[in-house]
Enzyme design. Structure first.
Site, PDB file in Angstrom:
ATOM      1  N   HIS A   1       0.556  -1.290  -0.013  1.00  0.00           N
ATOM      2  CA  HIS A   1       0.018   0.439   0.059  1.00  0.00           C
ATOM      3  C   HIS A   1       0.757   1.077  -0.561  1.00  0.00           C
ATOM      4  O   HIS A   1       0.989   2.186   0.604  1.00  0.00           O
ATOM      5  CB  HIS A   1      -0.826   0.143   1.299  1.00  0.00           C
ATOM      6  CG  HIS A   1      -2.298   0.780   1.570  1.00  0.00           C
ATOM      7  ND1 HIS A   1      -3.112   0.414   1.473  1.00  0.00           N
ATOM      8  CD2 HIS A   1      -2.267   2.246   0.459  1.00  0.00           C
ATOM      9  CE1 HIS A   1      -4.477   1.604   0.757  1.00  0.00           C
ATOM     10  NE2 HIS A   1      -3.599   2.470   0.703  1.00  0.00           N
TER      11      HIS A   1
ATOM     12  N   HIS B   1       1.415   5.140  -1.752  1.00  0.00           N
ATOM     13  CA  HIS B   1       0.378   5.871  -3.082  1.00  0.00           C
ATOM     14  C   HIS B   1       2.072   6.342  -3.772  1.00  0.00           C
ATOM     15  O   HIS B   1       3.040   7.801  -2.833  1.00  0.00           O
ATOM     16  CB  HIS B   1      -0.272   7.020  -2.339  1.00  0.00           C
ATOM     17  CG  HIS B   1      -1.157   6.350  -1.849  1.00  0.00           C
ATOM     18  ND1 HIS B   1      -2.531   6.332  -3.194  1.00  0.00           N
ATOM     19  CD2 HIS B   1      -1.559   5.844  -0.718  1.00  0.00           C
ATOM     20  CE1 HIS B   1      -3.709   5.688  -1.408  1.00  0.00           C
ATOM     21  NE2 HIS B   1      -3.123   5.910  -1.204  1.00  0.00           N
TER      22      HIS B   1
ATOM     23  N   ARG C   1       1.813   8.638  -6.585  1.00  0.00           N
ATOM     24  CA  ARG C   1       2.596   9.996  -6.659  1.00  0.00           C
ATOM     25  C   ARG C   1       2.865   9.939  -8.626  1.00  0.00           C
ATOM     26  O   ARG C   1       2.500  10.490  -8.877  1.00  0.00           O
ATOM     27  CB  ARG C   1       2.536  10.590  -6.130  1.00  0.00           C
ATOM     28  CG  ARG C   1       3.010  10.689  -5.207  1.00  0.00           C
ATOM     29  CD  ARG C   1       1.213  10.710  -4.595  1.00  0.00           C
ATOM     30  NE  ARG C   1       1.098  11.248  -3.368  1.00  0.00           N
ATOM     31  CZ  ARG C   1      -0.326  10.486  -2.184  1.00  0.00           C
ATOM     32  NH1 ARG C   1      -1.108  10.112  -2.886  1.00  0.00           N
ATOM     33  NH2 ARG C   1      -0.359  10.958  -1.829  1.00  0.00           N
TER      34      ARG C   1
ATOM     35  N   ASN D   1      -4.834   6.414  -7.036  1.00  0.00           N
ATOM     36  CA  ASN D   1      -4.632   7.156  -6.922  1.00  0.00           C
ATOM     37  C   ASN D   1      -4.464   8.793  -7.346  1.00  0.00           C
ATOM     38  O   ASN D   1      -3.992   9.299  -6.839  1.00  0.00           O
ATOM     39  CB  ASN D   1      -5.710   7.612  -5.935  1.00  0.00           C
ATOM     40  CG  ASN D   1      -4.967   7.151  -4.639  1.00  0.00           C
ATOM     41  OD1 ASN D   1      -3.710   6.938  -4.864  1.00  0.00           O
ATOM     42  ND2 ASN D   1      -5.243   8.007  -3.444  1.00  0.00           N
TER      43      ASN D   1
ATOM     44  N   ASP E   1       0.186   2.789   3.613  1.00  0.00           N
ATOM     45  CA  ASP E   1      -0.185   3.524   3.441  1.00  0.00           C
ATOM     46  C   ASP E   1       0.447   4.765   2.968  1.00  0.00           C
ATOM     47  O   ASP E   1       0.220   5.841   3.147  1.00  0.00           O
ATOM     48  CB  ASP E   1      -1.925   3.823   4.683  1.00  0.00           C
ATOM     49  CG  ASP E   1      -2.837   4.489   3.559  1.00  0.00           C
ATOM     50  OD1 ASP E   1      -2.719   4.980   1.931  1.00  0.00           O
ATOM     51  OD2 ASP E   1      -3.011   5.086   4.128  1.00  0.00           O
TER      52      ASP E   1
ATOM     53  N   HIS F   1       2.705  14.244   0.512  1.00  0.00           N
ATOM     54  CA  HIS F   1       2.369  15.690   0.130  1.00  0.00           C
ATOM     55  C   HIS F   1       3.451  16.516   1.126  1.00  0.00           C
ATOM     56  O   HIS F   1       3.852  16.113   1.422  1.00  0.00           O
ATOM     57  CB  HIS F   1       0.556  15.488   1.275  1.00  0.00           C
ATOM     58  CG  HIS F   1      -0.117  14.375   1.324  1.00  0.00           C
ATOM     59  ND1 HIS F   1      -0.884  14.364  -0.256  1.00  0.00           N
ATOM     60  CD2 HIS F   1      -0.568  13.417   1.997  1.00  0.00           C
ATOM     61  CE1 HIS F   1      -1.582  13.712  -0.070  1.00  0.00           C
ATOM     62  NE2 HIS F   1      -1.455  13.229   1.451  1.00  0.00           N
TER      63      HIS F   1
HETATM   64  O1  DOR Z   1      -4.883   9.912   4.279  1.00  0.00           O
HETATM   65  C1  DOR Z   1      -5.371   8.768   2.584  1.00  0.00           C
HETATM   66  N1  DOR Z   1      -4.465   9.421   1.510  1.00  0.00           N
HETATM   67  N2  DOR Z   1      -6.177   8.478   2.796  1.00  0.00           N
HETATM   68  C2  DOR Z   1      -5.959   7.359   1.739  1.00  0.00           C
HETATM   69  O2  DOR Z   1      -6.512   6.287   1.568  1.00  0.00           O
HETATM   70  C3  DOR Z   1      -5.359   7.900   0.115  1.00  0.00           C
HETATM   71  C4  DOR Z   1      -4.349   8.540   0.768  1.00  0.00           C
HETATM   72  C5  DOR Z   1      -3.860   9.372  -0.490  1.00  0.00           C
HETATM   73  O3  DOR Z   1      -3.759   9.424  -1.706  1.00  0.00           O
HETATM   74  O4  DOR Z   1      -2.903  10.659   0.129  1.00  0.00           O
END
Ligand code: DOR
Length: 450
Positions: free
Chosen positions: A65, A67, A69, A99, A309, A313
């Site tokens: 899991h 991200h 980006r 995503n 996860d 950011h």
């Molecule tokens: O807190 C989160 N951030 N939960 C998610 O399911 C997506 C993730 C994100 O893509 O920043």
């Protein structure tokens, strides 16, 4: 004369730990594969030997899991920064979520992601395809394009129940599993509307109640039952969610379950302490929900996998300059690749988890869930030499400025750990040692479902 092999890791302990072998074992590697496992003095000679000094030698961690980006959000992360962080965190395979911008919903999106990862990744990788109202009737092309699995959400680009039923029926026709973020979008929307009306918009009001997860988990398991779709529930944050999942497992459904280190470590008290830094979706839960997650999830074994996860950011997106001001516009999530192994080792040092449970939850089961075992997630002879070596006793404190991701916001900043990654090996190549990432972009390879 017998040719020496490429690499030996020696004088360590293999999992599960066994008193009579502790500190005395190792692994021999040749051509990127494991060729021998056992007592150090039984291993073949090697061109290079790394004395792990009594550390634990574990199968490489598979983080299911992250991200990444990599499409359209490279100000937050890219494959190189992501996998530098993975290497330093002892993670040898990362599975990237879809995503991005655009979402990974067509074969061409997957192909673009793979091409970027092949160029830039230091560790092995796979990518999920995101199921939407546009593609849910035609999933086979995404499976053929190499998706490691499908993913969908009941809250973000949500599928309604009818679409979810079709998705599961179609997914069951492929050899892929469906991973689902189960928070129910309708409940979240009405709660957020209520919060806005009453002016409750501080991070502590981050109101996504556990019942949203419970309702989604119930719907998802019922649909999985009638479609025979292999289902994985991502991001279980609350003990309550485990009730329907346990029942589904008891009925014999092929359902697997993920939680994350932050749900095991923190409670919602962190929202008062750290504000937007600790905002994540699903949110950190109450003390009782966390206790039930430990009891039913970890001790009774309903949780199969730990994923991070990892959600990078920027500081501005996380509002770190004024973290307790408002929830509005705050990006959810934080990085996790370099804190997951140390956190789980810290639980093990405190006897909350065994080292072997760590191996199962963080390596074997993610690999099994996504069809990568035993090539990944094992120390079997003939499999990929992906190895995570840790010192279970090293005590240290995190300074987030040392993290390798582009985004470094994390509620683990300043927290103390017992246990650290010392060496990471991906297909026989050392990518992290002595505190430095030494792998090269382009070494990482796409994983194949077996
Ligand atoms: O807190 C989160 N951030 N939960 C998610 O399911 C997506 C993730 C994100 O893509 O920043």
């Amino acid at each position: 004369m017998i040719e020496p092999v490429d690499l030996r890791l020696e004088n360590g302990s293999l999992l599960p730990l066994s008193d009579d072998r502790d500190g005395d074992c190792g692994v021999a590697i040749d051509g990127g594969r494991i060729v021998a496992v056992g007592r150090t003095d039984s291993l073949p000679a090697a061109r290079r030997a790394i004395d792990v000094g009594g550390g634990i030698i574990a199968p490489g961690v598979v983080d299911e899991h992250v991200h990444d980006r990599s499409l359209g959000q490279s100000h937050k992360e890219d494959w190189e920064t992501l996998t530098r962080s993975a290497a330093a965190g002892g993670v040898t395979t990362v599975l990237g979520h879809g995503n991005t911008d655009p979402y990974v919903e067509r074969p061409a999106d997957l192909e673009r992601k793979f091409a970027l990862a092949e160029r830039d990744a230091l560790v092995d990788f796979g990518c999920f395809a995101w199921v939407t109202d546009e593609n849910h009737e035609d999933l086979a092309p995404l499976a053929s394009a190499g998706a490691v699995g499908f993913q969908a959400s009941l809250a973000e680009r949500p599928l309604d129940s009818g679409q979810l039923l079709t998705t599961m029926a179609n997914c069951a026709e492929t050899d892929c599993r469906l991973g689902l973020h189960v928070e129910d979008g309708d409940i979240l929307e009405s709660q957020w509307a209520d919060a806005q009306t009453s002016g409750a918009e501080r991070p502590i009001d981050h109101c996504r109640p556990p019942v949203a997860e419970v309702v989604g988990a119930r719907t998802a398991t019922q649909l999985a039952r009638v479609t025979d779709c292999p289902l994985h529930v991502f991001l279980v944050s609350a003990g309550s969610t485990l009730d329907p999942l346990l029942r589904a497992k008891q009925r014999g459904l092929d359902v697997t379950v993920e939680t994350c280190p932050h749900y095991l470590r923190f409670t919602d008290a962190e929202l008062t302490e750290q504000g937007s830094v600790a905002v994540v979706s699903p949110p950190l839960r109450s003390h009782d929900e966390r206790a039930a997650l430990w009891e039913c999830g970890i001790e009774n074994g309903v949780v199969d996998c730990i994923g991070t996860d990892h959600a990078p950011h920027t500081d501005a997106e996380k509002r770190v300059d004024d973290p307790v001001a408002s929830l509005r516009g705050v990006s959810h999530g934080f990085v996790g690749l370099e804190t997951a192994v140390p956190m789980l080792l810290t639980f093990a040092a405190a006897d909350r988890l065994s080292y072997d449970q760590w191996r199962r939850l963080h390596s074997e089961m993610p690999a099994r869930t996504w069809g990568l075992y035993p090539t990944k997630g094992s120390l079997q002879i003939g499999t990929d030499a992906d190895i995570t070596v840790v010192d279970p006793n090293l005590e240290w404190t995190l300074d987030r400025t040392t993290l390798r991701s582009k985004g470094t916001v994390t509620p683990f900043d300043g927290k103390a750990f017992r246990g650290a990654v010392t060496t990471t090996v991906v297909r026989g190549r050392v990518v992290y040692e002595s505190g430095a990432v030494v792998g090269d972009p382009g070494w990482g390879r796409r994983v194949e479902r077996t």
